[in-house]
Design a protein around this motif. Structure first.
Motif, short mmCIF file in Angstrom:
data_model
loop_
_atom_site.label_atom_id
_atom_site.label_comp_id
_atom_site.label_asym_id
_atom_site.label_seq_id
_atom_site.Cartn_x
_atom_site.Cartn_y
_atom_site.Cartn_z
N VAL A 36 126.07 27.27 54.13
CA VAL A 36 126.16 25.83 53.66
C VAL A 36 124.77 25.31 53.31
CG1 VAL A 36 126.88 23.48 53.85
CG2 VAL A 36 128.27 25.44 54.50
N LEU A 37 123.72 25.30 54.14
CA LEU A 37 122.39 24.71 53.84
C LEU A 37 121.98 25.62 52.88
CD1 LEU A 37 121.32 24.19 57.87
CD2 LEU A 37 122.07 22.43 55.97
N SER A 38 122.20 26.88 52.73
CA SER A 38 121.49 27.76 51.74
C SER A 38 122.06 27.33 50.47
CB SER A 38 121.57 29.25 52.13
OG SER A 38 120.97 29.92 51.00
N ALA A 39 123.41 27.28 50.51
CA ALA A 39 124.14 27.17 49.05
C ALA A 39 123.73 25.73 48.43
CB ALA A 39 125.55 26.95 49.38
N ARG A 40 123.42 24.65 49.36
CA ARG A 40 122.81 23.46 49.05
C ARG A 40 121.51 23.50 48.55
NH1 ARG A 40 123.44 19.21 52.58
NH2 ARG A 40 123.45 17.74 50.77
N GLY A 41 120.70 24.65 48.82
CA GLY A 41 119.24 24.51 48.63
C GLY A 41 118.40 23.91 49.42
N ILE A 42 119.01 23.82 50.81
CA ILE A 42 118.07 23.27 51.84
C ILE A 42 117.43 24.37 52.61
CG2 ILE A 42 118.18 22.13 54.16
CD1 ILE A 42 120.60 20.67 52.89
N ALA A 69 127.03 19.73 55.54
CA ALA A 69 127.57 19.26 54.18
C ALA A 69 126.97 18.31 53.42
CB ALA A 69 128.98 19.34 54.03
N THR A 70 126.21 17.33 54.13
CA THR A 70 125.78 16.14 53.88
C THR A 70 124.30 15.76 54.03
OG1 THR A 70 126.52 15.01 55.88
CG2 THR A 70 128.26 15.20 53.94
N ASP A 72 120.00 16.01 54.41
CA ASP A 72 119.09 16.07 53.21
C ASP A 72 118.26 17.32 53.67
OD1 ASP A 72 120.20 14.16 51.55
OD2 ASP A 72 119.08 12.80 52.56
N SER A 73 118.05 17.66 54.81
CA SER A 73 117.18 18.59 55.45
C SER A 73 117.75 19.06 56.60
CB SER A 73 115.84 18.21 55.67
OG SER A 73 115.71 17.28 56.91
N SER A 74 117.32 20.58 56.90
CA SER A 74 117.87 21.08 58.32
C SER A 74 117.22 20.50 59.57
CB SER A 74 117.33 22.57 58.28
OG SER A 74 115.84 22.78 58.34
#
Length: 82
Positions: A36-42, A69-70, A72-74
């Motif tokens: 999920v984080l990768s897909a969101r570009g995080i 899912a929400t 802004d950063s890991s």
């Protein structure tokens, strides 16, 4: 003719199968968080990825997956990962 059920697995085998399933579920949840984080570009750093993969607490993993899912950063997910 009477049919009987036979327990093919010992208690030890049943316990280890259950343990393996739980570990597999935890690994799947950890991979889902990272996906999920990768897909969101995080960006996800190796130390974060390692901490997520070592966590086997389903409640924490579920919470982190929802948050993934929400956020802004890991870094926002690191709070209570053990």
């Amino acid at each position: 003719m009477k049919s009987e059920t036979y327990e093919y697995l010992s208690d030890w085998a049943r316990e280890n199968i259950a343990k393996g399933k739980a570990e597999g579920i935890a690994e799947g949840k950890a991979e889902a968080i990272l996906t999920v984080l990768s897909a969101r570009g995080i960006e996800v750093f190796d130390d974060f990825s390692e901490r997520i993969r070592k966590c086997h607490d389903f409640d924490r993993l579920n919470s982190r997956l929802r948050a993934a899912a929400t956020v802004d950063s890991s870094d926002e997910l690191l709070g209570d990962i053990s």
